[in-house]
Design a protein around this motif. Structure first.
Motif, short mmCIF file in Angstrom:
data_model
loop_
_atom_site.label_atom_id
_atom_site.label_comp_id
_atom_site.label_asym_id
_atom_site.label_seq_id
_atom_site.Cartn_x
_atom_site.Cartn_y
_atom_site.Cartn_z
N ILE A 153 -63.99 10.97 21.34
CA ILE A 153 -64.34 12.14 22.46
C ILE A 153 -62.99 12.26 21.53
O ILE A 153 -62.50 13.52 21.29
CB ILE A 153 -63.93 11.26 23.33
CG1 ILE A 153 -65.53 10.95 23.77
CG2 ILE A 153 -63.72 12.83 24.63
CD1 ILE A 153 -66.27 10.01 25.26
N GLY A 154 -61.64 11.59 21.67
CA GLY A 154 -60.02 12.30 21.66
C GLY A 154 -60.02 12.69 20.59
O GLY A 154 -59.74 13.79 20.43
N LEU A 155 -60.40 12.22 19.47
CA LEU A 155 -60.30 12.85 17.73
C LEU A 155 -60.81 14.21 17.56
O LEU A 155 -61.40 14.51 17.19
CB LEU A 155 -60.80 12.39 17.26
CG LEU A 155 -60.13 10.64 16.81
CD1 LEU A 155 -60.43 9.99 15.47
CD2 LEU A 155 -58.66 10.97 16.13
N VAL A 156 -62.64 13.81 18.45
CA VAL A 156 -63.46 15.87 17.97
C VAL A 156 -63.02 16.47 19.11
O VAL A 156 -62.86 17.39 19.12
CB VAL A 156 -64.62 14.60 18.70
CG1 VAL A 156 -65.55 16.05 19.04
CG2 VAL A 156 -65.64 14.08 17.47
N ASN A 157 -62.72 15.95 20.26
CA ASN A 157 -61.62 16.74 21.69
C ASN A 157 -60.73 17.46 20.67
O ASN A 157 -60.19 18.76 20.86
CB ASN A 157 -61.62 16.49 22.21
CG ASN A 157 -61.34 17.47 23.90
OD1 ASN A 157 -61.95 17.78 23.79
ND2 ASN A 157 -59.93 16.57 24.44
N ASN A 158 -59.66 17.25 20.39
CA ASN A 158 -58.80 17.69 19.87
C ASN A 158 -58.15 17.93 18.12
O ASN A 158 -57.10 18.88 17.61
CB ASN A 158 -57.54 16.19 19.94
CG ASN A 158 -56.67 16.49 21.34
OD1 ASN A 158 -56.56 17.27 21.66
ND2 ASN A 158 -57.94 15.47 21.92
N VAL A 159 -59.18 17.43 17.30
CA VAL A 159 -59.17 17.58 15.74
C VAL A 159 -60.59 19.11 15.94
O VAL A 159 -59.63 19.97 15.65
CB VAL A 159 -59.72 16.70 15.36
CG1 VAL A 159 -59.84 17.43 13.61
CG2 VAL A 159 -58.62 15.68 15.19
N LYS A 160 -61.88 18.77 15.85
CA LYS A 160 -62.93 19.73 15.87
C LYS A 160 -63.01 21.43 17.16
O LYS A 160 -63.46 22.06 16.47
CB LYS A 160 -63.93 19.25 16.26
CG LYS A 160 -65.01 19.56 15.95
CD LYS A 160 -66.70 19.44 15.57
CE LYS A 160 -67.83 20.22 15.45
NZ LYS A 160 -67.81 20.91 14.82
N TRP A 161 -62.43 20.57 18.28
CA TRP A 161 -62.49 21.80 19.14
C TRP A 161 -61.03 22.32 19.21
O TRP A 161 -60.56 23.38 20.48
CB TRP A 161 -63.12 21.57 20.42
CG TRP A 161 -64.37 21.28 20.10
CD1 TRP A 161 -65.01 21.46 19.44
CD2 TRP A 161 -65.01 19.90 21.54
NE1 TRP A 161 -66.68 20.96 19.54
CE2 TRP A 161 -66.82 20.41 20.47
CE3 TRP A 161 -64.95 19.96 22.75
CZ2 TRP A 161 -67.86 19.91 21.41
CZ3 TRP A 161 -66.33 18.83 23.00
CH2 TRP A 161 -67.63 18.86 22.08
#
Length: 180
Positions: A153-161
């Motif tokens: 969640i942290g990676l998707v939230n802070n990189v992708k979004w």
């Protein structure tokens, strides 16, 4: 007040606080004594929660969000490593894993921090005891699952979004200076 990235980071920080809260409840109210690996997992989850909280409070652009993703990777990766080790210790036959030695607070008084980490991570006899299960999974298994989900969640939230950097806008006089 918060953008989507900040809100998700805040929810993840609250999840970490909930995990720590339950660990303290299990110790103080239910009477479970945490082993050294359990204490290391608490430190890792606490660090992960702090990173998520700071990322939630700090409005950043793409580069800053990616920096927080890197910190989340470090903290969650540490939690996954420690809880994975704990799951492995618990899966071994009784008596086949050497004991950690003295309690964690005694080890910290006797040895430097890195030596204590090495002893705890290579030992683990008392860490193999399973006192608590929920849905057939031990507490370290739940920490492993939760840490992995929080990492994703942290990676998707802070990189992708993460929001892109705004375009650079030049004042009319700066444009005239660049042409001339």
């Amino acid at each position: 007040m918060f953008d989507r990235r900040q809100t998700i980071n805040l929810l993840c920080a609250l999840a970490c606080a909930g995990m720590l809260g339950y660990a303290i409840y299990a110790e103080k109210v239910l009477g479970y004594v945490p082993c050294p690996l359990c204490m290391f997992q608490r430190v890792c989850i606490g660090a992960l929660g702090i990173v998520f909280l700071i990322a939630a409070l700090h409005r950043v652009r793409s580069a800053g969000a990616k920096f927080y993703a890197f910190l989340i990777l470090l903290a969650a990766g540490s939690a996954i490593w420690v809880s994975g080790r704990h799951v492995w210790v618990q899966s071994q036959p009784p008596g086949t894993v050497p004991a950690c030695g003295a309690p964690l607070d005694s080890l910290l008084q006797m040895f430097p921090l890195l030596e204590v980490v090495r002893k705890v991570m290579t030992g683990g006899g008392e860490c193999g005891t399973i006192d608590w299960t929920f849905l057939g999974l031990t507490m370290p298994m739940w920490v492993l699952i939760s840490s992995t989900l929080l990492l994703l969640i942290g990676l998707v939230n802070n990189v992708k979004w993460s929001p892109p950097l705004p375009p650079i806008r030049l004042a009319p006089d700066q444009i005239a200076n660049q042409r001339g």
